[in-house]
Design an enzyme around this catalytic site. Sequence first.
Site, PDB file in Angstrom:
ATOM      1  CD  GLU A 174       3.287   5.991   7.187  1.00 45.74           C
ATOM      2  OE1 GLU A 174       3.613   4.798   7.252  1.00 45.74           O
ATOM      3  OE2 GLU A 174       2.309   6.463   7.784  1.00 45.74           O
ATOM      4  CG  HIS A 220       4.936   1.042   4.040  1.00 44.71           C
ATOM      5  ND1 HIS A 220       4.187   1.771   4.933  1.00 44.71           N
ATOM      6  CD2 HIS A 220       6.173   1.625   4.001  1.00 44.71           C
ATOM      7  CE1 HIS A 220       4.945   2.745   5.428  1.00 44.71           C
ATOM      8  NE2 HIS A 220       6.154   2.688   4.872  1.00 44.71           N
ATOM      9  CG  HIS A 253       1.768   5.474   4.036  1.00 48.18           C
ATOM     10  ND1 HIS A 253       0.769   5.444   4.973  1.00 48.18           N
ATOM     11  CD2 HIS A 253       2.341   4.239   4.056  1.00 48.18           C
ATOM     12  CE1 HIS A 253       0.732   4.246   5.549  1.00 48.18           C
ATOM     13  NE2 HIS A 253       1.679   3.500   5.001  1.00 48.18           N
ATOM     14  CG  HIS A 273      -0.144  -0.011   2.508  1.00 43.85           C
ATOM     15  ND1 HIS A 273       0.211  -1.156   3.173  1.00 43.85           N
ATOM     16  CD2 HIS A 273       0.413   1.014   3.216  1.00 43.85           C
ATOM     17  CE1 HIS A 273       0.925  -0.847   4.230  1.00 43.85           C
ATOM     18  NE2 HIS A 273       1.071   0.467   4.282  1.00 43.85           N
ATOM     19  CB  THR A 330       2.992   3.591  10.075  1.00 45.82           C
ATOM     20  OG1 THR A 330       2.296   3.262   8.856  1.00 45.82           O
ATOM     21  CG2 THR A 330       4.452   3.169   9.962  1.00 45.82           C
TER      22      THR A 330
HETATM   23 ZN   LIG Z   1       2.197   1.632   5.515  1.00 43.39          ZN
END
Ligand SMILES: [Zn+2]
Length: 316
Positions: free
Chosen positions: A129, A142, A119, A117, A225
């Site tokens: 992140e 990630h 961010h 996925h 996270t």
């Molecule tokens: Zn993530």
Amino acid sequence: MNIFQLCLTLITFPFIVHVSGGGQWCYTSQHSTCGPDHWKDISHSCGGDHQSPINIEKMKAKRDSRLESITFQGYDQAPPGQWKLMNDGHSVLLSLSGDMYISEAGLPNKYKALQFHFHWGSPNKDGSEHTVDGKQFPLELHIVHMNTKFNSITEAKKDPQGLAVLGILITVGETENSNYSTLVAAMKNVSLEGDSTVVSTFPLEKLLPPQNQLSRYYRYQGSLTTPDCSEAVIWTVFEHPISISRAQHQILTDTAYFSAQGEVLLKMTDNFRPPQPLKSRKVLASKDATARSSSALQASVFTLTLLYLTAILLHD
Ligand SMILES: [Zn+2]
Ligand SMILES: *[C@@H]1O[C@H](CO)[C@@H](O)[C@H](O)[C@H]1NC(C)=O
Ligand SMILES: *[C@@H]1O[C@H](CO)[C@@H](O)[C@H](O)[C@H]1NC(C)=O
């Protein structure tokens, strides 16, 4: 209730329902009362001492020469079948099927790839992140893996070595990255929460930094996270960012909404957690990553200096 109040209630009603359910969390871009600062109120782990992401300071990373190249298994071929891409209301997530594994490179076991996925920030704002020397990147990918000694995520999340996540930082450049075109094209099919679409499989290595950069990474012990922020993750963040075009970045960051069908539309932006305190943890640098000079090198410089001073003294 006058007509204005009624309208306001009707507009905000779906949203209130959505965030007020038990244990609901959000990003600050959605609502100020359920963002990252409040996650520890719904999940105790989010306030722990081994949280992710972090800011990686290259010159404070400790070289570990045992951190050599990761062994990728099944990453070089498209597995049979199709994959499902979905908008889960927090990110756009692809559920992997097929036998893709990582091992070696300081990992205590073989780990199976489960999902990936992203961010991000927005078309004109960074949203990775992890940050490197304080610098945030436009996006972060990630790829989540589970220790093969476990049969379920629930079990894996209870073990500090239960999960291994690869973090890939993404920058925006001039040229289109054809390796990301399948995903970029599928974004329009997952614009609302709960939407899903099938995509053709592809070799997972297409999402990674180039082959000759894979031995450069940072390693530390951290967490998921997002809530419940389980401290169960062996993190590997690659030093080399991959690059996509501005147009691809625009589509990835400006197509999805946090909202489900029938709710007030709210663009999915800033779906990243800010860096968390490192506390007593150490970030390790792989054999080839940029880091402070190794202690072996410092020792030899010290020895040479000592020899030199001795030579001068003896000479006089
Ligand atoms: Zn993530
Ligand atoms: C989007 O969904 C439609 C309808 O299900 C499908 O025909 C199309 O191939 C999908 N497009 C992409 C790029 O996934
Ligand atoms: C696409 O993936 C292949 C295979 O990993 C890699 O060799 C190539 O450099 C990638 N292209 C870009 C633009 O990153």
